[in-house]
Design an enzyme around this catalytic site. Structure first.
Site, PDB file in Angstrom:
ATOM      1  N   ASN A   8       0.869  -1.179   0.000  1.00  0.00           N
ATOM      2  CA  ASN A   8       0.000   0.000   0.000  1.00  0.00           C
ATOM      3  C   ASN A   8       0.905   1.228   0.000  1.00  0.00           C
ATOM      4  O   ASN A   8       1.476   1.581   1.023  1.00  0.00           O
ATOM      5  CB  ASN A   8      -0.886  -0.044   1.255  1.00  0.00           C
ATOM      6  CG  ASN A   8      -1.709   1.213   1.432  1.00  0.00           C
ATOM      7  OD1 ASN A   8      -1.791   2.052   0.522  1.00  0.00           O
ATOM      8  ND2 ASN A   8      -2.322   1.361   2.592  1.00  0.00           N
ATOM      9  N   LYS A  10       0.167   4.248  -0.315  1.00  0.00           N
ATOM     10  CA  LYS A  10      -0.486   5.443   0.250  1.00  0.00           C
ATOM     11  C   LYS A  10      -0.244   6.655  -0.678  1.00  0.00           C
ATOM     12  O   LYS A  10      -0.146   6.476  -1.883  1.00  0.00           O
ATOM     13  CB  LYS A  10      -0.008   5.678   1.678  1.00  0.00           C
ATOM     14  CG  LYS A  10      -0.172   4.412   2.534  1.00  0.00           C
ATOM     15  CD  LYS A  10      -0.011   4.621   4.010  1.00  0.00           C
ATOM     16  CE  LYS A  10      -0.206   3.301   4.729  1.00  0.00           C
ATOM     17  NZ  LYS A  10      -0.190   3.424   6.173  1.00  0.00           N
ATOM     18  N   HIS A  93      -9.572   1.404   4.741  1.00  0.00           N
ATOM     19  CA  HIS A  93      -8.317   1.549   5.475  1.00  0.00           C
ATOM     20  C   HIS A  93      -8.545   2.529   6.633  1.00  0.00           C
ATOM     21  O   HIS A  93      -9.315   3.481   6.497  1.00  0.00           O
ATOM     22  CB  HIS A  93      -7.225   2.068   4.535  1.00  0.00           C
ATOM     23  CG  HIS A  93      -5.876   2.046   5.174  1.00  0.00           C
ATOM     24  ND1 HIS A  93      -5.470   3.011   6.065  1.00  0.00           N
ATOM     25  CD2 HIS A  93      -4.846   1.162   5.082  1.00  0.00           C
ATOM     26  CE1 HIS A  93      -4.240   2.717   6.489  1.00  0.00           C
ATOM     27  NE2 HIS A  93      -3.848   1.598   5.903  1.00  0.00           N
ATOM     28  N   GLU A  95      -6.941   4.897   7.725  1.00  0.00           N
ATOM     29  CA  GLU A  95      -6.692   6.312   7.410  1.00  0.00           C
ATOM     30  C   GLU A  95      -7.892   6.929   6.706  1.00  0.00           C
ATOM     31  O   GLU A  95      -8.200   8.108   6.884  1.00  0.00           O
ATOM     32  CB  GLU A  95      -5.394   6.436   6.578  1.00  0.00           C
ATOM     33  CG  GLU A  95      -4.171   6.218   7.470  1.00  0.00           C
ATOM     34  CD  GLU A  95      -2.965   5.623   6.771  1.00  0.00           C
ATOM     35  OE1 GLU A  95      -2.895   5.641   5.535  1.00  0.00           O
ATOM     36  OE2 GLU A  95      -2.087   5.111   7.505  1.00  0.00           O
ATOM     37  N   GLU A 160      -5.645  -4.794  10.627  1.00  0.00           N
ATOM     38  CA  GLU A 160      -4.593  -3.810  10.837  1.00  0.00           C
ATOM     39  C   GLU A 160      -4.860  -3.045  12.135  1.00  0.00           C
ATOM     40  O   GLU A 160      -5.645  -2.080  12.142  1.00  0.00           O
ATOM     41  CB  GLU A 160      -4.573  -2.798   9.684  1.00  0.00           C
ATOM     42  CG  GLU A 160      -4.253  -3.419   8.345  1.00  0.00           C
ATOM     43  CD  GLU A 160      -3.628  -2.403   7.402  1.00  0.00           C
ATOM     44  OE1 GLU A 160      -2.507  -2.651   6.948  1.00  0.00           O
ATOM     45  OE2 GLU A 160      -4.252  -1.361   7.139  1.00  0.00           O
ATOM     46  N   GLY A 166       2.515   2.122  10.858  1.00  0.00           N
ATOM     47  CA  GLY A 166       3.528   3.165  10.726  1.00  0.00           C
ATOM     48  C   GLY A 166       4.266   3.490  12.013  1.00  0.00           C
ATOM     49  O   GLY A 166       4.961   4.499  12.093  1.00  0.00           O
ATOM     50  N   SER A 205       3.241  -2.323  10.422  1.00  0.00           N
ATOM     51  CA  SER A 205       4.681  -2.423  10.698  1.00  0.00           C
ATOM     52  C   SER A 205       5.297  -3.769  10.307  1.00  0.00           C
ATOM     53  O   SER A 205       6.192  -4.277  10.989  1.00  0.00           O
ATOM     54  CB  SER A 205       4.970  -2.100  12.169  1.00  0.00           C
ATOM     55  OG  SER A 205       4.635  -0.754  12.448  1.00  0.00           O
TER      56      SER A 205
HETATM   57  P1  PGA Z   1       2.728   0.171   7.745  1.00  0.00           P
HETATM   58  O1  PGA Z   1       1.264   0.445   7.131  1.00  0.00           O
HETATM   59  O2  PGA Z   1       3.260  -1.094   7.132  1.00  0.00           O
HETATM   60  O3  PGA Z   1       3.534   1.386   7.365  1.00  0.00           O
HETATM   61  O4  PGA Z   1       2.554   0.038   9.227  1.00  0.00           O
HETATM   62  C1  PGA Z   1       0.364  -0.599   6.893  1.00  0.00           C
HETATM   63  C2  PGA Z   1      -0.892  -0.066   6.283  1.00  0.00           C
HETATM   64  O5  PGA Z   1      -1.322   1.046   6.624  1.00  0.00           O
HETATM   65  O6  PGA Z   1      -1.497  -0.731   5.417  1.00  0.00           O
END
Ligand code: PGA
Length: 246
Positions: A8, A10, A93, A95, A160, A166, A205
């Site tokens: 992803n 983003k 997601h 976000e 998630e 992140g 992560s």
């Molecule tokens: P990350 O994000 O691997 O940077 O923790 C995962 C995601 O948001 O899909």
């Protein structure tokens, strides 16, 4: 079932970066024993789609509209994604849930629209840190599954935990295994045999150093990778760690 490693990207990747990343991933993906998916931002989808033609790396988007077309300024329909070669779409997601007010009902409608177009939805669920600390993580995730997935759902669920996205922090292996088992039970309860076979990804992560352990856990069918998917070497390192287990 082969594990799916989904990147992803983003809101990252001007065209030159997207081209370089897709080219390196394409070059390194040959011979991997897992399915590989990249989800660039909308503006890079066509470019990446052309670069991946004829390779085993699949293409996905990070969101889509619940509408099929018309006066919806700024939106992108499932048919538009399908036309440029996307076969997957990430929906719900955290976000988008947090920053765009995407409540479960919106995620569900988008999932319906994606499925109607033949796209494979990857529907994200996960609890906040506060919800986990107060012991409500299964209640929250169970509710998200119940409300975000439409009747007759077929597709992928990504667990998630929001506090792991992140941050470099991940739940313990026991916690990941317990949640994936819970999700499997919920999917089976809601969708019967279909739910028993659905792929469940872990996200939050994931990196080359923890991928093998996380992806060996029961009911973990792959990973949704954010930060580490922006460096071809890290992303391919995760893919190789998973392939090596088979
Ligand atoms: P990350 O994000 O691997 O940077 O923790 C995962 C995601 O948001 O899909």
């Amino acid at each position: 079932m082969r594990q799916l490693i989904a990147g992803n990207w983003k809101m990252n990747g001007l065209l030159a970066e997207a081209r370089a990343l897709a080219t390196s991933i394409r070059a390194g993906a040959g011979g991997l024993d897992c399915d590989v998916l990249v989800c660039p931002p909308f503006t890079a989808l066509t470019t990446v789609s052309e670069l991946l033609l004829g390779s085993s790396v699949q293409l996905g988007a990070q969101d889509c509209s619940m509408q099929t077309g018309g006066a919806f300024t700024g939106d992108i329909s499932p048919a538009m994604l399908h036309e440029i070669g996307a076969s997957y779409v990430i929906l719900g997601h955290s976000e988008r849930r947090a920053m765009h007010g995407e409540i479960d009902e919106i995620v569900r409608e988008k999932t319906v629209a994606a499925l109607a177009q033949g796209l494979i939805p990857i529907v994200c669920v996960g609890e906040t840190e506060e919800q986990r600390q107060s012991g409500r993580e299964t209640e929250v995730v169970g509710w998200q599954i119940e409300c975000s997935l439409p009747k007759g759902f077929s597709g992928i669920v990504a667990y998630e935990p929001i506090w792991a996205i992140g941050t470099g922090r991940t739940p313990s292996e026991d916690e990941v295994a317990a949640m994936h088992l819970f999700i499997r039970e919920e999917l089976t309860r809601q969708f019967g045999d279909g739910g028993r076979a659905m792929q469940i990804l872990y996200g939050g992560s994931v990196k080359p150093s923890n991928a093998a352990a996380l992806l060996a856990l029961p009911e973990v069918g792959g990973a949704l990778v954010g930060g580490a998917s922006l460096k071809a070497e890290d992303f391919l390192g995760i893919c190789r760690a998973v392939s090596a287990q088979r």
